[in-house]
Design a protein around this motif. Sequence first.
Motif, PDB file in Angstrom:
ATOM      1  N   PHE A 470       0.841  -1.202   0.000  1.00 14.77           N
ATOM      2  CA  PHE A 470       0.000   0.000   0.000  1.00 14.77           C
ATOM      3  C   PHE A 470       0.877   1.254   0.000  1.00 14.77           C
ATOM      4  O   PHE A 470       0.583   2.223  -0.723  1.00 14.77           O
ATOM      5  CB  PHE A 470      -0.929  -0.003   1.218  1.00 14.77           C
ATOM      6  N   ASN A 471       1.932   1.225   0.806  1.00 12.51           N
ATOM      7  CA  ASN A 471       2.810   2.404   0.859  1.00 12.51           C
ATOM      8  C   ASN A 471       3.503   2.647  -0.476  1.00 12.51           C
ATOM      9  O   ASN A 471       3.550   3.779  -0.982  1.00 12.51           O
ATOM     10  CB  ASN A 471       3.848   2.225   1.956  1.00 12.51           C
ATOM     11  N   ILE A 472       4.030   1.584  -1.059  1.00 12.21           N
ATOM     12  CA  ILE A 472       4.766   1.753  -2.312  1.00 12.21           C
ATOM     13  C   ILE A 472       3.831   2.138  -3.442  1.00 12.21           C
ATOM     14  O   ILE A 472       4.114   3.058  -4.235  1.00 12.21           O
ATOM     15  CB  ILE A 472       5.529   0.458  -2.641  1.00 12.21           C
ATOM     16  N   LEU A 473       2.649   1.430  -3.527  1.00 14.92           N
ATOM     17  CA  LEU A 473       1.686   1.781  -4.581  1.00 14.92           C
ATOM     18  C   LEU A 473       1.146   3.187  -4.374  1.00 14.92           C
ATOM     19  O   LEU A 473       0.931   3.946  -5.336  1.00 14.92           O
ATOM     20  CB  LEU A 473       0.544   0.765  -4.602  1.00 14.92           C
ATOM     21  N   GLY A 474       0.941   3.518  -3.084  1.00 20.26           N
ATOM     22  CA  GLY A 474       0.468   4.867  -2.799  1.00 20.26           C
ATOM     23  C   GLY A 474       1.489   5.913  -3.213  1.00 20.26           C
ATOM     24  O   GLY A 474       1.125   6.955  -3.791  1.00 20.26           O
ATOM     25  N   LEU A 475       2.754   5.661  -2.936  1.00 25.92           N
ATOM     26  CA  LEU A 475       3.796   6.592  -3.336  1.00 25.92           C
ATOM     27  C   LEU A 475       3.887   6.684  -4.857  1.00 25.92           C
ATOM     28  O   LEU A 475       4.026   7.774  -5.425  1.00 25.92           O
ATOM     29  CB  LEU A 475       5.146   6.148  -2.755  1.00 25.92           C
ATOM     30  N   LEU A 476       3.814   5.535  -5.530  1.00 28.40           N
ATOM     31  CA  LEU A 476       3.902   5.550  -6.995  1.00 28.40           C
ATOM     32  C   LEU A 476       2.723   6.282  -7.621  1.00 28.40           C
ATOM     33  O   LEU A 476       2.882   7.163  -8.485  1.00 28.40           O
ATOM     34  CB  LEU A 476       3.982   4.112  -7.521  1.00 28.40           C
ATOM     35  N   CYS A 477       1.509   5.901  -7.162  1.00 32.80           N
ATOM     36  CA  CYS A 477       0.317   6.529  -7.744  1.00 32.80           C
ATOM     37  C   CYS A 477       0.259   8.020  -7.405  1.00 32.80           C
ATOM     38  O   CYS A 477      -0.043   8.869  -8.260  1.00 32.80           O
ATOM     39  CB  CYS A 477      -0.957   5.835  -7.248  1.00 32.80           C
ATOM     40  N   GLY A 478       0.545   8.317  -6.124  1.00 32.96           N
ATOM     41  CA  GLY A 478       0.489   9.706  -5.712  1.00 32.96           C
ATOM     42  C   GLY A 478       1.540  10.553  -6.412  1.00 32.96           C
ATOM     43  O   GLY A 478       1.250  11.674  -6.864  1.00 32.96           O
ATOM     44  N   THR A 479       2.738  10.041  -6.515  1.00 38.11           N
ATOM     45  CA  THR A 479       3.813  10.808  -7.147  1.00 38.11           C
ATOM     46  C   THR A 479       3.566  10.965  -8.640  1.00 38.11           C
ATOM     47  O   THR A 479       3.762  12.049  -9.224  1.00 38.11           O
ATOM     48  CB  THR A 479       5.159  10.133  -6.892  1.00 38.11           C
ATOM     49  N   CYS A 480       3.183   9.859  -9.285  1.00 43.24           N
ATOM     50  CA  CYS A 480       2.972   9.918 -10.738  1.00 43.24           C
ATOM     51  C   CYS A 480       1.736  10.756 -11.099  1.00 43.24           C
ATOM     52  O   CYS A 480       1.704  11.425 -12.137  1.00 43.24           O
ATOM     53  CB  CYS A 480       2.818   8.508 -11.304  1.00 43.24           C
ATOM     54  N   GLY A 481       0.693  10.684 -10.248  1.00 40.78           N
ATOM     55  CA  GLY A 481      -0.544  11.399 -10.581  1.00 40.78           C
ATOM     56  C   GLY A 481      -0.634  12.811 -10.012  1.00 40.78           C
ATOM     57  O   GLY A 481      -1.633  13.500 -10.224  1.00 40.78           O
TER      58      GLY A 481
END
Length: 917
Positions: A470-481
């Motif tokens: 969740f943390n990594i996907l959240g960071l990826l999605c949040g950073t990319c989006g």
Amino acid sequence: MLWTRWLVLLLCWWGTSGEQQVDKRDAAPAVVRSDSRRQRSPPPVQPLDFGFVPAAVYDTHAYYEPGTIGILFHMVHAFLYVIQPNSFPKDLIVKVIQQNMGGIKIEEWRKPENVVLLLQWLHYEAGFLICATIGILFVVVTPVLAFCFCMCRCFDNCGGEMHQRQRKNADCHRGFFTASLIATSIFIILGVLVTQAANHNVSAQIKNTRRLINTNMRDLKTFANNTPAQIEYLTAQYTTAKNKVLSDLDNIGPLLGGRIHSKLEKEVVPTLDIALRMAGAMRETKEALENVNSSLEVLQDGMGKLQASVSAERASLSNTLSDPACTNGAVSPACNIIRSALSQLVTSADFSKLQDVNQAMANVDTVLKTDLTNILQKGYTSFNDTPKMVKDQTKNIISGVKGMLDKVGMEIIGFSKMFPVEPSLANFTIFLNERQKVIESFYPRMDQMDFYRWVGCVAVLCVVVLVLAFNILGLLCGTCGYDKQATPTTRGCLSNTGGNLLMAGVGFSFIFAWVLMAIVSTLFVVGGNVEKLICEPLANRQLFKIIDTPFLVHPDKKNFLPGMLFQNPNIDLTLGSMYRECYENNGLYHALQLETMFNINSFLNRTVYSKDLARVFESVQVDIKDITLLEQAGRDNLLNFASSGIGHIAYESYLAEINKGVTQVDLLSFCSDLEVQADQLPRGALENALKGHASSIRIIHREQVVPLEQAMSSLSQSIKLLQRTSNDLPVKVTNILSAIDAAEYLLTHNASRVVKQETKGYVASLVGYFKQYTQWVKNSLITEVAQCKPISNIVDSTEIVACSFIVDSLNTFWFGLGGCCILLLPSILFSVKLAKFYRRMDTEDVFEDMAHTGNHGEHMCGIHGNLAAVRYEPCPPQSACLHAAVLIGGGFCFFVCMIKTLQTDQSLARDVSTNVK
């Protein structure tokens, strides 16, 4: 089992049928004194070669090198040392065991001495108690904190309000929280890797566990199968010592008699040698007398003929010199010189007046009729027959000893068959096979249990991995989006999904963190104490010292191990000493100190070297009084030679005449001078006549003088020999007879000491062979027979499996998992803070006069005015971000609802007007 314990004891007791081997220092050659008056050390005992006891080859290598994961083990050990730096409380544990062996009731702990022990124990466990208390607080507080956090967010507090105030340093905060969450996630990943490495190490070492079990069982079988052959070999080697003793008994003449002869020959043989040289002098004396007699006859006859020849030649020369030619004035000086030398042309020595040696020669001939050399040779033979004499005198003793040795051999064989060693060890092997089958039947269950354990550990790790996901996907999605131009209410679906994933991670962290910490705390308390109280003291053998503490289990029982094995706690046998002996692969006999229970010496006195055999050896006696060095005929012969009369010969008269020479002048010189004078004369008849006389004189010298000179030389040598022989001849003979008498007296009266000494040394050498055998058996029992390396291997293998395979991996597991649990707290904080920057807000800070400018991010704080409600549209159904949000968040919607992180499309479409002050 009880019968197995008695089997080992019976085996070691039976092995004591061997004897002791002579120490190499005792067998070292002693210095032999040449002086017979000094005490002589016993001769060296020849070392026997008993070969090598059949060695048992054990397969177990109880050594474990963890490899790379050993670094993690060292880290955990260092952490435990920080938690528990106190040394192992040996004395404290001993006191606790001693006070609790009788069974102390709860109310008895109130006694002062028990309270002191409890306080000491609490002081030792202080580090673990503090850490366990922190873990319990974490377990209790985390659910409470999660509940309060959820309730707080449900009331739009604690970050639950879907409104974000825009600030100048928002990007800095977002960057800080992003970096912090990334760093925290990296450390959590490291903790997960450490935990999974420990989990995998346990499963990977299952094969090594089976290998250790199989090799240990195989070594025990080797121990059981090889021990009977070793004991049989020890028994069979008695034949080596027996055969050597029999060989020495068969050769008692050369050995014992040779030693006696060697010791006495230094006194006897030189005396016989002197007498033998005197016998040679007798023969030389006879030859010299004969030479004197013959030379004297030759000289007497030759000197008469020479005198006549010289007189005739002198008269002829005188007539020649009377020739008128010699009166001539010119030649008269030469003739006068020759005429003056005529007086020297005469013979010098006169042997006709010398006394002959016929009487002395007749006396010597009479003496030589007795063969003194043969008589002395009999003395030599009599003395050299000492070995044969010894063999003849000890013939009965040797036969008796042989019978006793055969009897001892039969007793040893009979004793070895009194105990059913081989059947007992066969039963022990069967027992091992049955135990191995039982252990092997447990392998599938062990694999199944290990699989369940592995699955459980992986499930625990999956919880952490889920939060990480969740943390990594959240960071990826949040950073990319993330879009800087978008307002909080107009953020994209991908960014909003990233924020929701971060909040989902927070939810799962709150749900499982306290469970994980409960697991960590439990494993920490159990694994840490096992490491500090069992594994570490087992590695440095402090645990053995506790077990070996005197009077540990009972005030009347000194040592625990011998009390359990032999029901005799007073034997000085400890578990530590037994382990050390087995670790050095010594024999079980020495490791269990069975010499304190079975007296080897008494057994040896009854069997190998009994009192009867000792008495037989002590009865060995040798008598050499019958040795005769010189018979009476030889003595008379020496006395007759001394009175033979060779001392009365006029040696000085002989030497005086010999020294005179044959002629008064050297005839060759006279001839040379005559020819010189003749050359001075005028050539003619006179010159020729003088040279003719010179030639005649040379012929006389060659034909008569030279043989006489040779006879005189031979006579001179013989006279000098006789003079030397006759010089103090009676004294010499007397000394020879005295020396022979002294040697015979030594053999008759004083040789008994030498005989006893050498006999004692010979018997000591025979006994030494038995001592070598017994010492060899004892050393073999200590170091080679029933080598108990498998016992120490079992202890070491147990330590490897329990501590290195399980406890170290267990401690590494909670170490890594505990780090993950601790890091979940900052992860929650950073995720909550960071989610605010990614999620789509319901409302935002917007001024009415700036509603169409699009500058929503400038000077919004501190400016008062009505804010317009901003409506946002949901993502298109066909967009990828919506599919991702639905796919990931749908399964965890109940968690999202609890923390109010997901909003439905209906709530997002609702128009909200809010006045912000």
